[in-house]
Design a protein around this motif. Structure first.
Motif, PDB file in Angstrom:
ATOM      1  N   ARG A 149       0.844  -1.211   0.000  1.00 20.37           N
ATOM      2  CA  ARG A 149       0.000   0.000   0.000  1.00 20.37           C
ATOM      3  C   ARG A 149       0.873   1.253   0.000  1.00 20.37           C
ATOM      4  O   ARG A 149       0.530   2.261  -0.610  1.00 20.37           O
TER       5      ARG A 149
ATOM      6  N   HIS B 142       1.993   1.641  -3.535  1.00 21.66           N
ATOM      7  CA  HIS B 142       0.864   2.228  -4.276  1.00 21.66           C
ATOM      8  C   HIS B 142       0.813   3.744  -4.032  1.00 21.66           C
ATOM      9  O   HIS B 142       0.653   4.530  -4.973  1.00 21.66           O
TER      10      HIS B 142
ATOM     11  N   HIS C 171      -3.454  10.157   0.916  1.00 18.04           N
ATOM     12  CA  HIS C 171      -4.817   9.785   0.531  1.00 18.04           C
ATOM     13  C   HIS C 171      -5.289   8.478   1.180  1.00 18.04           C
ATOM     14  O   HIS C 171      -6.462   8.352   1.502  1.00 18.04           O
ATOM     15  N   ASP C 172      -4.385   7.521   1.380  1.00 21.13           N
ATOM     16  CA  ASP C 172      -4.784   6.238   1.978  1.00 21.13           C
ATOM     17  C   ASP C 172      -4.318   6.096   3.427  1.00 21.13           C
ATOM     18  O   ASP C 172      -4.234   4.969   3.937  1.00 21.13           O
TER      19      ASP C 172
ATOM     20  N   GLU D 278     -15.192   0.100   3.149  1.00 27.18           N
ATOM     21  CA  GLU D 278     -14.127   0.564   2.256  1.00 27.18           C
ATOM     22  C   GLU D 278     -14.263   2.074   1.965  1.00 27.18           C
ATOM     23  O   GLU D 278     -13.281   2.754   1.650  1.00 27.18           O
ATOM     24  N   LEU D 279     -15.471   2.577   2.086  1.00 23.31           N
ATOM     25  CA  LEU D 279     -15.712   4.006   1.793  1.00 23.31           C
ATOM     26  C   LEU D 279     -15.361   4.918   2.956  1.00 23.31           C
ATOM     27  O   LEU D 279     -15.439   6.140   2.819  1.00 23.31           O
TER      28      LEU D 279
ATOM     29  N   HIS E 253     -12.377   5.160   4.653  1.00 27.75           N
ATOM     30  CA  HIS E 253     -10.989   5.596   4.871  1.00 27.75           C
ATOM     31  C   HIS E 253     -10.669   6.962   4.274  1.00 27.75           C
ATOM     32  O   HIS E 253      -9.757   7.631   4.763  1.00 27.75           O
TER      33      HIS E 253
ATOM     34  N   HIS F  70     -11.517  10.779  -2.376  1.00 29.61           N
ATOM     35  CA  HIS F  70     -10.717  10.061  -3.381  1.00 29.61           C
ATOM     36  C   HIS F  70     -11.326   8.717  -3.783  1.00 29.61           C
ATOM     37  O   HIS F  70     -11.039   8.202  -4.854  1.00 29.61           O
ATOM     38  N   THR F  71     -12.165   8.126  -2.941  1.00 26.69           N
ATOM     39  CA  THR F  71     -12.756   6.832  -3.296  1.00 26.69           C
ATOM     40  C   THR F  71     -14.072   6.999  -4.049  1.00 26.69           C
ATOM     41  O   THR F  71     -14.262   6.396  -5.109  1.00 26.69           O
TER      42      THR F  71
ATOM     43  N   ASP G 291      -5.220   7.747  -8.377  1.00 29.64           N
ATOM     44  CA  ASP G 291      -5.470   6.540  -7.596  1.00 29.64           C
ATOM     45  C   ASP G 291      -5.968   5.410  -8.501  1.00 29.64           C
ATOM     46  O   ASP G 291      -5.649   4.240  -8.294  1.00 29.64           O
TER      47      ASP G 291
ATOM     48  N   THR H 226     -15.994   1.812 -12.623  1.00 21.12           N
ATOM     49  CA  THR H 226     -16.180   1.429 -11.214  1.00 21.12           C
ATOM     50  C   THR H 226     -17.637   1.079 -10.935  1.00 21.12           C
ATOM     51  O   THR H 226     -17.938   0.079 -10.264  1.00 21.12           O
TER      52      THR H 226
ATOM     53  N   LEU I  65     -18.936  -2.523  -9.731  1.00 18.06           N
ATOM     54  CA  LEU I  65     -19.695  -2.719  -8.490  1.00 18.06           C
ATOM     55  C   LEU I  65     -21.051  -3.369  -8.790  1.00 18.06           C
ATOM     56  O   LEU I  65     -21.486  -4.274  -8.082  1.00 18.06           O
TER      57      LEU I  65
ATOM     58  N   THR J 240     -23.631  -2.412  -3.523  1.00 16.47           N
ATOM     59  CA  THR J 240     -24.283  -1.100  -3.471  1.00 16.47           C
ATOM     60  C   THR J 240     -23.304  -0.043  -3.973  1.00 16.47           C
ATOM     61  O   THR J 240     -22.085  -0.256  -4.001  1.00 16.47           O
ATOM     62  N   ILE J 241     -23.843   1.096  -4.366  1.00 20.69           N
ATOM     63  CA  ILE J 241     -23.023   2.198  -4.868  1.00 20.69           C
ATOM     64  C   ILE J 241     -23.405   3.449  -4.095  1.00 20.69           C
ATOM     65  O   ILE J 241     -24.590   3.818  -4.038  1.00 20.69           O
ATOM     66  N   TYR J 242     -22.411   4.101  -3.521  1.00 21.48           N
ATOM     67  CA  TYR J 242     -22.674   5.301  -2.716  1.00 21.48           C
ATOM     68  C   TYR J 242     -23.171   6.429  -3.632  1.00 21.48           C
ATOM     69  O   TYR J 242     -22.628   6.633  -4.722  1.00 21.48           O
TER      70      TYR J 242
ATOM     71  N   THR K 274     -20.928   8.675  -5.802  1.00 18.42           N
ATOM     72  CA  THR K 274     -20.307   8.096  -6.995  1.00 18.42           C
ATOM     73  C   THR K 274     -21.216   8.300  -8.215  1.00 18.42           C
ATOM     74  O   THR K 274     -20.748   8.666  -9.300  1.00 18.42           O
TER      75      THR K 274
HETATM   76  O1  DGI Z   1      -7.857   2.679  -1.413  1.00 14.51           O
HETATM   77  P1  DGI Z   1      -7.541   2.196  -2.801  1.00 14.51           P
HETATM   78  O2  DGI Z   1      -7.627   0.690  -2.912  1.00 14.51           O
HETATM   79  O3  DGI Z   1      -6.270   2.717  -3.342  1.00 14.51           O
HETATM   80  O4  DGI Z   1      -8.684   2.731  -3.791  1.00 14.51           O
HETATM   81  P2  DGI Z   1     -10.075   3.432  -3.427  1.00 14.51           P
HETATM   82  O5  DGI Z   1      -9.958   4.284  -2.240  1.00 14.51           O
HETATM   83  O6  DGI Z   1     -10.528   4.080  -4.687  1.00 14.51           O
HETATM   84  O7  DGI Z   1     -11.040   2.210  -3.047  1.00 14.51           O
HETATM   85  C1  DGI Z   1     -11.693   1.605  -4.111  1.00 14.51           C
HETATM   86  C2  DGI Z   1     -12.526   0.474  -3.616  1.00 14.51           C
HETATM   87  O8  DGI Z   1     -13.752   0.936  -3.040  1.00 14.51           O
HETATM   88  C3  DGI Z   1     -12.883  -0.363  -4.823  1.00 14.51           C
HETATM   89  O9  DGI Z   1     -12.517  -1.693  -4.553  1.00 14.51           O
HETATM   90  C4  DGI Z   1     -14.357  -0.224  -4.954  1.00 14.51           C
HETATM   91  C5  DGI Z   1     -14.779   0.088  -3.541  1.00 14.51           C
HETATM   92  N1  DGI Z   1     -16.099   0.693  -3.425  1.00 14.51           N
HETATM   93  C6  DGI Z   1     -17.082   0.156  -2.674  1.00 14.51           C
HETATM   94  N2  DGI Z   1     -18.191   0.882  -2.775  1.00 14.51           N
HETATM   95  C7  DGI Z   1     -17.931   1.920  -3.599  1.00 14.51           C
HETATM   96  C8  DGI Z   1     -16.589   1.817  -4.004  1.00 14.51           C
HETATM   97  N3  DGI Z   1     -16.034   2.728  -4.834  1.00 14.51           N
HETATM   98  C9  DGI Z   1     -16.822   3.753  -5.257  1.00 14.51           C
HETATM   99  N4  DGI Z   1     -16.305   4.670  -6.083  1.00 14.51           N
HETATM  100  N5  DGI Z   1     -18.133   3.896  -4.881  1.00 14.51           N
HETATM  101  C10 DGI Z   1     -18.737   3.016  -4.067  1.00 14.51           C
HETATM  102  O10 DGI Z   1     -19.918   3.168  -3.726  1.00 14.51           O
END
Ligand code: DGI
Ligand code: FE
Ligand code: FE
Ligand code: FE
Length: 188
Positions: free
Chosen positions: A18, A21, A50-51, A81-82, A84, A110-111, A128, A161, A165, A171-173, A176
């Motif tokens: 990471r 990355h 960013h991470d 995951e959303l 961080h 950024h996500t 990213d 993306t 998904l 689900t999608i936030y 996005t």
């Molecule tokens: O932290 P990284 O791995 O570098 O990348 P990131 O922060 O863009 O995380 C991307 C992950 O988040 C990817 O595997 C998809 C996941 N994710 C889950 N739900 C959503 C989402 N990404 C977006 N854009 N929107 C969502 O709703």
């Protein structure tokens, strides 16, 4: 705080892969910043951090989102995951005293992305996605577009993306979708 300071601050919080990355995101973001005339310093700091919260304890991120008034509570109804990005932006401000709202927003969004992203947000979001270690389906086309049209490249990455998904039944936030719709409208 310069780039090396920032990288040394994040290093202990990340696994080696990471951290690697993160350095590739910095390099990619700086190249984009040169093309699109964004500030190099802001780009370096935002990309380096960013991470930061990628491996933060889930319960601590949950507590940050619950207690920090400006963070939307609906994040907790979506995949952890959303968390961080928003948690990372908060931590960067608290721990390192970074107050630059453009840097904080680039980390925060950024996500998910969001509608009406600023230039720095787009650059970190896209870097990213396209950094050379990524192998998402369709990333090659996005990489080529990234040097030509920042908005179009962001639209393509959001398209990919969302498709990814949806194919998983995830689900999608909403941000996005708002980001995707925004770019699609301004490009049509
Ligand atoms: O932290 P990284 O791995 O570098 O990348 P990131 O922060 O863009 O995380 C991307 C992950 O988040 C990817 O595997 C998809 C996941 N994710 C889950 N739900 C959503 C989402 N990404 C977006 N854009 N929107 C969502 O709703
Ligand atoms: Fe991330
Ligand atoms: Fe991303
Ligand atoms: Fe990342």
């Amino acid at each position: 705080m310069d780039l090396n300071d920032a990288l040394e601050q994040v290093r202990p919080y990340l696994k080696q892969e990471r951290f690697d990355h993160t350095k590739r995101v910095v390099d990619t973001a700086v190249k984009l910043a040169q093309i699109y005339k964004a500030d190099q310093y802001q780009t370096e700091i935002a990309a380096a951090f960013h991470d930061l919260a990628k491996y933060w304890p889930k319960e601590e991120m949950k507590q940050i989102i619950q207690t920090v008034s400006y963070l939307p509570k609906d994040l907790l109804d979506y995949h952890h995951e959303l968390w961080h990005g928003p948690a990372g932006a908060y931590l960067v401000k608290q721990k390192y005293g970074i107050e630059d709202q453009e840097i904080l927003d680039a980390i925060r969004y950024h996500t998910t992305g969001r509608a009406h992203m600023g230039k720095l947000e787009k650059i970190v979001f896209l870097a990213d996605y396209i950094e050379p270690g990524r192998s998402f389906p369709g990333v090659h086309e996005v990489r080529e577009m990234a040097w030509k049209d920042l908005d179009e490249a962001c639209q393509m990455s959001l398209h990919n993306t969302i498709e990814f998904l949806m194919s998983k039944g995830a689900t999608i936030y909403p941000d996005t979708f708002y980001a995707y719709n925004h770019f699609t409208k301004i490009l049509s």
